[in-house]
Design an enzyme around this catalytic site. Structure first.
Site, mmCIF file in Angstrom:
data_model
loop_
_atom_site.group_PDB
_atom_site.id
_atom_site.type_symbol
_atom_site.label_atom_id
_atom_site.label_comp_id
_atom_site.label_asym_id
_atom_site.label_seq_id
_atom_site.Cartn_x
_atom_site.Cartn_y
_atom_site.Cartn_z
ATOM 1 N N GLY A 1 0.842 -1.202 0.000
ATOM 2 C CA GLY A 1 0.000 0.000 0.000
ATOM 3 C C GLY A 1 0.869 1.240 0.000
ATOM 4 O O GLY A 1 1.924 1.278 -0.635
ATOM 5 N N GLN B 1 -2.614 -6.345 11.698
ATOM 6 C CA GLN B 1 -1.299 -6.976 11.838
ATOM 7 C C GLN B 1 -1.297 -8.179 12.767
ATOM 8 O O GLN B 1 -0.657 -9.196 12.470
ATOM 9 C CB GLN B 1 -0.271 -5.930 12.297
ATOM 10 C CG GLN B 1 0.018 -4.899 11.217
ATOM 11 C CD GLN B 1 1.075 -3.891 11.619
ATOM 12 O OE1 GLN B 1 1.696 -4.019 12.662
ATOM 13 N NE2 GLN B 1 1.268 -2.869 10.790
ATOM 14 N N HIS C 1 5.467 1.615 12.382
ATOM 15 C CA HIS C 1 4.702 2.325 13.413
ATOM 16 C C HIS C 1 4.722 1.417 14.638
ATOM 17 O O HIS C 1 4.648 0.189 14.506
ATOM 18 C CB HIS C 1 3.272 2.558 12.899
ATOM 19 C CG HIS C 1 2.363 3.301 13.836
ATOM 20 N ND1 HIS C 1 2.801 4.235 14.744
ATOM 21 C CD2 HIS C 1 1.016 3.256 13.988
ATOM 22 C CE1 HIS C 1 1.755 4.724 15.407
ATOM 23 N NE2 HIS C 1 0.667 4.136 14.962
HETATM 24 P P1 NAD Z 1 -2.154 0.695 3.449
HETATM 25 O O1 NAD Z 1 -3.540 0.506 3.902
HETATM 26 O O2 NAD Z 1 -1.838 1.745 2.453
HETATM 27 O O3 NAD Z 1 -1.568 -0.679 2.835
HETATM 28 C C1 NAD Z 1 -1.759 -1.900 3.476
HETATM 29 C C2 NAD Z 1 -1.374 -3.042 2.556
HETATM 30 O O4 NAD Z 1 -1.652 -4.272 3.237
HETATM 31 C C3 NAD Z 1 -2.115 -3.104 1.238
HETATM 32 O O5 NAD Z 1 -1.245 -3.589 0.245
HETATM 33 C C4 NAD Z 1 -3.205 -4.156 1.511
HETATM 34 O O6 NAD Z 1 -3.629 -4.799 0.342
HETATM 35 C C5 NAD Z 1 -2.448 -5.122 2.402
HETATM 36 N N1 NAD Z 1 -3.305 -5.930 3.276
HETATM 37 C C6 NAD Z 1 -4.391 -5.536 3.985
HETATM 38 N N2 NAD Z 1 -4.891 -6.571 4.694
HETATM 39 C C7 NAD Z 1 -4.101 -7.634 4.430
HETATM 40 C C8 NAD Z 1 -4.095 -8.994 4.839
HETATM 41 N N3 NAD Z 1 -5.030 -9.444 5.688
HETATM 42 N N4 NAD Z 1 -3.117 -9.800 4.371
HETATM 43 C C9 NAD Z 1 -2.179 -9.351 3.524
HETATM 44 N N5 NAD Z 1 -2.137 -8.077 3.078
HETATM 45 C C10 NAD Z 1 -3.083 -7.244 3.522
HETATM 46 O O7 NAD Z 1 -1.269 0.880 4.784
HETATM 47 P P2 NAD Z 1 -0.107 1.962 5.060
HETATM 48 O O8 NAD Z 1 -0.717 3.303 5.231
HETATM 49 O O9 NAD Z 1 0.991 1.754 4.099
HETATM 50 O O10 NAD Z 1 0.352 1.504 6.530
HETATM 51 C C11 NAD Z 1 1.237 0.425 6.733
HETATM 52 C C12 NAD Z 1 2.018 0.701 8.016
HETATM 53 O O11 NAD Z 1 2.803 1.882 7.845
HETATM 54 C C13 NAD Z 1 1.156 0.942 9.242
HETATM 55 O O12 NAD Z 1 1.813 0.403 10.357
HETATM 56 C C14 NAD Z 1 1.122 2.473 9.342
HETATM 57 O O13 NAD Z 1 0.882 2.957 10.641
HETATM 58 C C15 NAD Z 1 2.539 2.778 8.897
HETATM 59 N N6 NAD Z 1 2.767 4.145 8.406
HETATM 60 C C16 NAD Z 1 1.925 4.677 7.465
HETATM 61 C C17 NAD Z 1 2.158 5.961 7.001
HETATM 62 C C18 NAD Z 1 1.284 6.579 5.921
HETATM 63 O O14 NAD Z 1 1.415 7.773 5.693
HETATM 64 N N7 NAD Z 1 0.439 5.855 5.217
HETATM 65 C C19 NAD Z 1 3.246 6.710 7.500
HETATM 66 C C20 NAD Z 1 4.120 6.120 8.426
HETATM 67 C C21 NAD Z 1 3.845 4.837 8.876
HETATM 68 MG MG MG Z 2 0.103 7.289 12.027
#
Ligand code: NAD
Ligand code: MG
Ligand code: MG
Length: 338
Positions: free
Chosen positions: A28, A88, A110
């Site tokens: 994602g 997670q 995170h």
């Molecule tokens: P997202 O929702 O954009 O992506 C999640 C991914 O996981 C997607 O590819 C989805 O298809 C996949 N997924 C969902 N459920 C699943 C499952 N059951 N099995 C396998 N794959 C699955 O998430 P994100 O925003 O990239 O967040 C990911 C981590 O990064 C989190 O811990 C978040 O707190 C952290 N984070 C995010 C940001 C941000 O700006 N988006 C910034 C810093 C840290």
């Molecule tokens: Mg956050």
């Protein structure tokens, strides 16, 4: 300012990742950026996705090897979990934990799952964090432009004695070392991140914009003017603060705006708002927010979905949609923003 816990590329040794495979679970916002940046930094990367994931084709088209989650978790010497925080623990139990062997480094972006006890990694496994302070599209775009997004790093468990160097190498591989990599703890990253997004960046800013918009529209003003004043121009002010701080922003605005800022701002964000911020922080520290969010997810996200729908129905969205259509560059710049 303290600098003994700030690292950059000159402190990191990317060759620590030589001969190791990094598994990125999820593709994602963060997942695609970490996978592509590491690959371009010469690291051996595999991506773990569900068999039916719509991201599979995208990752493969970008030249990445895609495996099922369990297979990727077992292949990786470093395993970065970039799945939604609330999912997670379940995926860890069902698909990841079996593949994590002693000596592996389990990584997070995170602190949520570890700090709130959703995941308890076994002894013998190293546990670390690399948390970019920006959304994934920016982590990728800045890397491609030769710069980087600052990252927080932390080591929660270090059985091998190598965790610090490996976490630093990973952070450098995604571009963080071109800016700054600041070492912290899972607790501090997690609690400040949740507070920032709830009180200021997302919760606070969204409500501030809506309240201002509604005040003007209810007083009979043109919704298009209300949109420009309360939403559109926020970016211009945020950019100035980002580049020069609050006083630098104030220097750039008119004297009229600056006087209005300093005499009126504290009336909008007064004692009541500050008390609410303290209460919000307490709920984060006590784990009440984490429990509520996990419970909402387990119950099927009925409230979450209802609130999303309500948000979509707000007049500011329709007005904004039409006005942004007249500024086509906005869609160009932010088309991949989550
Ligand atoms: P997202 O929702 O954009 O992506 C999640 C991914 O996981 C997607 O590819 C989805 O298809 C996949 N997924 C969902 N459920 C699943 C499952 N059951 N099995 C396998 N794959 C699955 O998430 P994100 O925003 O990239 O967040 C990911 C981590 O990064 C989190 O811990 C978040 O707190 C952290 N984070 C995010 C940001 C941000 O700006 N988006 C910034 C810093 C840290
Ligand atoms: Mg956050
Ligand atoms: Mg003005």
């Amino acid at each position: 300012m303290r600098t003994d816990d700030i690292f950059s590329d000159k402190d990191a040794d990317l060759s620590k990742l030589d001969g190791k495979t990094v598994a990125i679970l999820g593709y994602g916002s963060q997942g695609h950026a970490h996978a592509l940046n590491l690959k371009d930094s010469g690291v051996d990367v595999v991506v773990g996705l569900r068999p039916d994931s719509s991201s599979r084709a995208k990752a493969e088209a970008a030249g990445l090897e895609v495996l099922d989650v369990a297979e990727a978790a077992s292949r990786g010497d470093l395993v970065m979990i970039l799945l939604p925080d609330e999912k997670q623990a379940e995926v860890w139990r069902e698909e990841i934990s079996d593949g994590i062997a002693p000596g592996n480094l389990l990584l997070f972006a995170h602190g949520f799952a570890i700090h709130f006890g959703e995941i308890e990694p076994p002894p013998g496994v190293d546990v670390g964090m690399v948390a970019p302070k920006g959304p994934g599209h920016l982590v990728r775009r800045q890397y491609e432009e030769g710069s980087g997004v600052p990252c927080l790093m932390a080591v929660h468990q270090d059985d091998s004695g190598q965790a610090h160097d490996l976490v630093l190498a990973y952070a450098s591989g995604i571009g963080g070392g071109r800016a700054a990599i600041i070492e912290t703890t899972f607790k501090d990253e997690c609690e400040t991140d949740l507070f920032g997004e709830q009180a200021v960046l997302c919760g606070g800013a969204s409500e501030l914009v809506r309240a201002g918009y509604e005040t003007l529209v209810e007083a009979g003003y043109d919704p298009r003017l209300a949109y420009f004043e309360c939403l559109h121009e926020l970016k211009l002010i945020a950019d100035l603060m980002y580049e020069k701080g609050i006083q630098g922003m104030r220097y750039s605005i008119s004297n009229t705006a600056e006087y209005g800022d300093m005499t009126r701002g504290k009336r909008v964000i007064g004692e009541e708002s500050r008390a609410a911020m303290k209460q919000i922080l307490k709920e984060i520290q006590d784990g009440d927010f984490a429990r509520e969010f996990i419970a909402e997810n387990r119950a099927g996200n009925e409230n979450f979905d209802r609130m999303r729908k309500e948000g979509e129905g707000h007049q500011i969205e329709e007005i904004g949609h039409d006005l942004r259509d007249m500024m086509p560059w906005i869609d160009q710049t932010f088309k991949d923003t989550k």
